[in-house]
Design a protein around this motif. Structure first.
Motif, PDB file in Angstrom:
ATOM      1  N   ALA A 320       0.832  -1.208   0.000  1.00 13.55           N
ATOM      2  CA  ALA A 320       0.000   0.000   0.000  1.00 13.55           C
ATOM      3  C   ALA A 320       0.864   1.254   0.000  1.00 13.55           C
ATOM      4  O   ALA A 320       0.573   2.235  -0.707  1.00 13.55           O
ATOM      5  CB  ALA A 320      -0.925  -0.014   1.213  1.00 13.55           C
ATOM      6  N   TRP A 321       1.934   1.252   0.780  1.00 14.72           N
ATOM      7  CA  TRP A 321       2.829   2.406   0.839  1.00 14.72           C
ATOM      8  C   TRP A 321       3.463   2.678  -0.521  1.00 14.72           C
ATOM      9  O   TRP A 321       3.596   3.831  -0.942  1.00 14.72           O
ATOM     10  CB  TRP A 321       3.881   2.182   1.902  1.00 14.72           C
ATOM     11  N   GLN A 322       3.813   1.639  -1.252  1.00 11.08           N
ATOM     12  CA  GLN A 322       4.405   1.815  -2.568  1.00 11.08           C
ATOM     13  C   GLN A 322       3.421   2.509  -3.512  1.00 11.08           C
ATOM     14  O   GLN A 322       3.805   3.412  -4.272  1.00 11.08           O
ATOM     15  CB  GLN A 322       4.819   0.455  -3.153  1.00 11.08           C
ATOM     16  N   GLU A 323       2.159   2.099  -3.483  1.00 11.44           N
ATOM     17  CA  GLU A 323       1.155   2.739  -4.350  1.00 11.44           C
ATOM     18  C   GLU A 323       0.959   4.207  -3.969  1.00 11.44           C
ATOM     19  O   GLU A 323       0.833   5.080  -4.834  1.00 11.44           O
ATOM     20  CB  GLU A 323      -0.178   1.989  -4.266  1.00 11.44           C
ATOM     21  N   ILE A 324       0.949   4.494  -2.674  1.00  8.36           N
ATOM     22  CA  ILE A 324       0.770   5.870  -2.217  1.00  8.36           C
ATOM     23  C   ILE A 324       1.948   6.729  -2.634  1.00  8.36           C
ATOM     24  O   ILE A 324       1.780   7.876  -3.092  1.00  8.36           O
ATOM     25  CB  ILE A 324       0.571   5.889  -0.685  1.00  8.36           C
ATOM     26  N   ARG A 325       3.154   6.209  -2.490  1.00  6.72           N
ATOM     27  CA  ARG A 325       4.343   6.962  -2.898  1.00  6.72           C
ATOM     28  C   ARG A 325       4.248   7.351  -4.364  1.00  6.72           C
ATOM     29  O   ARG A 325       4.552   8.491  -4.746  1.00  6.72           O
ATOM     30  CB  ARG A 325       5.593   6.115  -2.665  1.00  6.72           C
ATOM     31  N   GLU A 326       3.848   6.412  -5.193  1.00  4.52           N
ATOM     32  CA  GLU A 326       3.772   6.701  -6.621  1.00  4.52           C
ATOM     33  C   GLU A 326       2.668   7.698  -6.945  1.00  4.52           C
ATOM     34  O   GLU A 326       2.859   8.614  -7.760  1.00  4.52           O
ATOM     35  CB  GLU A 326       3.545   5.401  -7.395  1.00  4.52           C
ATOM     36  N   LEU A 327       1.519   7.574  -6.294  1.00  2.49           N
ATOM     37  CA  LEU A 327       0.418   8.491  -6.567  1.00  2.49           C
ATOM     38  C   LEU A 327       0.742   9.912  -6.117  1.00  2.49           C
ATOM     39  O   LEU A 327       0.362  10.891  -6.773  1.00  2.49           O
ATOM     40  CB  LEU A 327      -0.842   8.006  -5.865  1.00  2.49           C
ATOM     41  N   LEU A 328       1.432  10.036  -4.989  1.00  2.00           N
ATOM     42  CA  LEU A 328       1.740  11.371  -4.452  1.00  2.00           C
ATOM     43  C   LEU A 328       3.107  11.895  -4.900  1.00  2.00           C
ATOM     44  O   LEU A 328       3.499  13.001  -4.546  1.00  2.00           O
ATOM     45  CB  LEU A 328       1.673  11.346  -2.920  1.00  2.00           C
ATOM     46  N   GLY A 329       3.834  11.078  -5.667  1.00  2.00           N
ATOM     47  CA  GLY A 329       5.126  11.516  -6.160  1.00  2.00           C
ATOM     48  C   GLY A 329       6.160  11.661  -5.076  1.00  2.00           C
ATOM     49  O   GLY A 329       6.964  12.617  -5.090  1.00  2.00           O
ATOM     50  N   ILE A 330       6.167  10.710  -4.106  1.00  2.00           N
ATOM     51  CA  ILE A 330       7.123  10.765  -2.994  1.00  2.00           C
ATOM     52  C   ILE A 330       8.348   9.957  -3.354  1.00  2.00           C
ATOM     53  O   ILE A 330       8.263   8.787  -3.730  1.00  2.00           O
ATOM     54  CB  ILE A 330       6.485  10.200  -1.722  1.00  2.00           C
ATOM     55  N   ASN A 331       9.495  10.557  -3.236  1.00  2.00           N
ATOM     56  CA  ASN A 331      10.746   9.845  -3.497  1.00  2.00           C
ATOM     57  C   ASN A 331      11.105   8.948  -2.324  1.00  2.00           C
ATOM     58  O   ASN A 331      10.762   9.224  -1.169  1.00  2.00           O
ATOM     59  CB  ASN A 331      11.890  10.835  -3.734  1.00  2.00           C
ATOM     60  N   SER A 332      11.808   7.860  -2.614  1.00  2.00           N
ATOM     61  CA  SER A 332      12.199   6.925  -1.548  1.00  2.00           C
ATOM     62  C   SER A 332      13.280   7.537  -0.672  1.00  2.00           C
ATOM     63  O   SER A 332      13.965   8.467  -1.049  1.00  2.00           O
ATOM     64  CB  SER A 332      12.713   5.630  -2.165  1.00  2.00           C
TER      65      SER A 332
END
Length: 332
Positions: A320-332
């Protein structure tokens, strides 16, 4: 010049099925732009159809009250499209319209009175929205846009923004629907997973704020999540009307939820969504169609066998965190 046709749609159901009929309503209005289109819906769900630009009037009805209506005047509509299998609602459609379209019923006499019989699709043979479009096909109407329709007024939006002002920060405003139906707990992602996911989000985005949705019966269930969020969250479980909930949802930056009525309502907006589905009822059956920013996390057991004993907890927080990162454009 021939007058435009008039339509009555009778859909007395839960939130999801009420929303699922809105693509058919839109298609009817597009095919017959000058037609009258009225709705009879469950009194607690009728407001779902309010403020849709292609609907004239919306009124409430139940199977118990349907028998009292439509006896004392000639049919007032050209066509009625009646959903479901309640005989009292079918008979109401027959009284109010010159021609009635409905699923094939168990009563042969009712079937003889219907202008068009729709064969009920086999269970889970197609998405619930497409199942409901068949009622309009005898009228030459083809539904091409399967997006759920919902209308938020300017007044509702302004009131929602006023209510949310104390939570507004430089971070995203995130809505969470942790629970589906109490009778179908297998459709719930574990609350401990939601807590861990929110902690991950807050670690990465300290300014993130959260709204927890649900009904009055969900307050106890949601309380550990609300308590963990502290000042970063607000519990809306059972505290909003359906219209107020829709307006609040239209202001979100992200929505995370399970398969249930509020999730279907949320899908009317082009706002990022991360949704959890069980293998017994995957997104291909009830998930948002043609949504531009929706991600599905679906339980698919490795052994290929699906039943209610499989928990959505098998979907990890990291996914779930991976999908959220991609949707919100959050870098690792």
């Amino acid at each position: 010049m021939q007058a435009p046709p008039s339509f009555l749609v009778i859909q007395v159901s839960r939130i999801g099925d009420s929303l699922f009929v809105t693509p058919t309503l839109r298609a009817l209005a597009e095919q017959f732009p000058d037609a009258i289109l009225d709705i009879l819906a469950h009194p607690k769900r009728a407001e779902i159809f309010a403020h849709l630009p292609f609907v004239r009037h919306v009124r409430g009805v139940t199977p118990r009250t349907a028998w009292m209506r439509g006896w004392f005047h000639k049919p007032v509509y050209d066509y009625s499209l009646v959903y479901g299998f309640d005989a009292s609602l079918i008979k109401l459609g027959l009284r109010l319209a010159r021609e009635t379209i409905a699923f094939r019923q168990a009563d042969p006499e009712l079937n003889r009175r219907l202008a068009h019989l729709i064969e009920p699709p086999p269970f889970q043979s197609e998405h619930a929205i497409w199942q409901l479009t068949h009622h309009a096909e005898p009228l030459g109407v083809t539904t091409t846009n399967p997006r759920i329709a919902y209308g938020v007024t300017l007044k509702e939006r302004l009131e929602a923004e006023r209510r949310l002002a104390p939570l507004r920060t430089h971070g995203p405003l995130i809505g969470i629907q942790p629970r589906s139906f109490p009778t179908k707990p297998y459709r719930d992602w574990p609350l401990a997973h939601f807590i861990a996911l929110c902690q991950q989000i807050r670690h990465q985005i300290p300014q993130a704020r959260f709204l927890v949705f649900g009904g009055p019966d969900d307050r106890t269930h949601n309380q550990p999540l609300v308590a963990n969020l502290g000042d970063a969250g607000q519990d809306l479980s059972g505290r909003l009307s359906l219209r107020a909930t829709g307006a609040i949802m239209s202001c979100l930056d992200l929505y995370i939820g399970v398969d249930t009525g509020p999730t279907h309502l949320m899908s009317a907006f082009d706002i990022p969504m991360v949704l959890f589905y069980h293998c017994l009822s995957g997104p291909e059956m009830t998930g948002p169609l043609d949504h531009p920013r929706c991600r599905f996390l679906t339980l698919r057991p490795r052994d290929g066998h699906c039943d209610a004993s499989h928990s959505l907890g098998e979907i990890p927080v990291a996914a779930a965190w991976q999908e959220i990162r991609e949707l919100l454009g959050i870098n690792s």
